[in-house]
Scaffold this motif. Sequence first.
Motif, short mmCIF file in Angstrom:
data_model
loop_
_atom_site.label_atom_id
_atom_site.label_comp_id
_atom_site.label_asym_id
_atom_site.label_seq_id
_atom_site.Cartn_x
_atom_site.Cartn_y
_atom_site.Cartn_z
N PHE A 18 16.88 -25.09 5.98
CA PHE A 18 16.01 -24.81 6.82
C PHE A 18 16.32 -23.34 7.50
O PHE A 18 17.55 -23.19 7.29
N PRO A 19 15.61 -22.52 8.18
CA PRO A 19 16.08 -21.55 8.77
C PRO A 19 17.30 -21.53 9.52
O PRO A 19 17.00 -22.15 10.44
N GLY A 20 18.40 -20.95 9.11
CA GLY A 20 19.37 -20.99 10.13
C GLY A 20 20.32 -22.28 9.90
O GLY A 20 21.38 -22.20 10.54
N ILE A 21 19.95 -23.30 9.02
CA ILE A 21 20.81 -24.39 8.83
C ILE A 21 21.01 -24.55 7.34
O ILE A 21 20.29 -24.33 6.38
N THR A 22 22.33 -24.83 7.18
CA THR A 22 23.00 -24.75 5.63
C THR A 22 23.55 -26.20 5.39
O THR A 22 24.00 -26.84 6.38
N VAL A 23 23.68 -26.59 4.22
CA VAL A 23 24.69 -27.47 3.95
C VAL A 23 25.51 -27.19 2.80
O VAL A 23 25.18 -26.50 1.96
N ASP A 24 26.82 -27.63 2.79
CA ASP A 24 27.86 -27.39 1.85
C ASP A 24 28.68 -28.45 1.62
O ASP A 24 29.17 -29.22 2.66
N PRO A 25 28.74 -29.21 0.37
CA PRO A 25 29.54 -30.60 0.52
C PRO A 25 30.96 -30.22 0.87
O PRO A 25 31.65 -31.26 1.22
N GLN A 26 31.44 -28.96 1.04
CA GLN A 26 32.89 -28.94 1.34
C GLN A 26 33.15 -28.31 2.74
O GLN A 26 34.26 -28.18 3.23
N VAL A 27 32.04 -28.59 3.57
CA VAL A 27 31.83 -28.22 5.09
C VAL A 27 31.44 -29.34 5.61
O VAL A 27 30.19 -29.82 5.66
N ARG A 28 32.18 -29.93 6.61
CA ARG A 28 31.53 -31.04 7.33
C ARG A 28 31.04 -32.16 6.61
O ARG A 28 29.91 -32.73 6.91
N PHE A 29 31.66 -32.46 5.60
CA PHE A 29 31.25 -33.65 4.61
C PHE A 29 29.77 -33.52 4.29
O PHE A 29 28.73 -34.42 3.91
N GLY A 30 28.98 -32.14 4.01
CA GLY A 30 28.03 -31.87 3.44
C GLY A 30 26.79 -32.23 4.64
O GLY A 30 25.72 -32.20 4.37
N LYS A 31 27.27 -32.43 5.91
CA LYS A 31 26.33 -32.68 7.01
C LYS A 31 25.65 -31.16 7.22
O LYS A 31 26.23 -29.99 6.92
N THR A 35 24.19 -22.13 10.20
CA THR A 35 24.41 -20.98 9.08
C THR A 35 25.75 -20.13 9.43
O THR A 35 25.63 -19.63 10.80
N ARG A 36 26.51 -19.79 8.77
CA ARG A 36 27.66 -19.01 9.04
C ARG A 36 28.70 -19.73 10.24
O ARG A 36 29.58 -19.01 10.80
N THR A 37 28.69 -21.26 10.21
CA THR A 37 29.40 -21.76 11.49
C THR A 37 29.85 -23.00 10.45
O THR A 37 29.43 -23.25 9.38
N ARG A 38 30.77 -23.68 11.39
CA ARG A 38 31.00 -25.12 11.03
C ARG A 38 30.32 -26.07 12.09
O ARG A 38 30.76 -27.31 12.11
N VAL A 39 29.21 -25.77 12.81
CA VAL A 39 28.83 -26.36 13.91
C VAL A 39 27.92 -27.35 13.34
O VAL A 39 26.80 -26.74 12.83
N PRO A 40 27.97 -28.70 13.26
CA PRO A 40 26.90 -29.59 13.04
C PRO A 40 25.60 -29.44 13.83
O PRO A 40 25.53 -29.43 14.95
N VAL A 41 24.33 -29.57 13.33
CA VAL A 41 23.10 -29.70 13.79
C VAL A 41 23.25 -30.95 15.06
O VAL A 41 22.99 -30.82 15.95
N GLU A 42 23.88 -32.19 14.53
CA GLU A 42 23.66 -33.26 15.31
C GLU A 42 24.70 -33.11 16.66
O GLU A 42 24.37 -33.43 17.53
#
Length: 84
Positions: A18-31, A35-42
């Motif tokens: 989604f614009p500005g939102i990424t997922v990566d299995p190696q960052v925050r368990f894929g939550k 983008t460009r942070t480790r701050v979860p949307v939740e």
Amino acid sequence: MTDNYVICYHNERMREIFPGITVDPQVRFGKPVLTRTRVPVELVVGKIGGEMTIEQVMNEYELTREQVFDALRYAARVLSRETV
């Protein structure tokens, strides 16, 4: 914006879902994270729901106003598809 919004990056791990939102299995368990942070949307949505102001969230997590609103827009999009 289409329903199938996904951008795959060259490393094939990180995906913008989604614009500005990424997922990566190696960052925050894929939550989903901002983008460009480790701050979860939740986390962002939960803090605002817990009565923190947008400015407080921005300061606490070193985010821009646009990043906070990206999290809220993504959450709204996900919830709009939920059925009970």
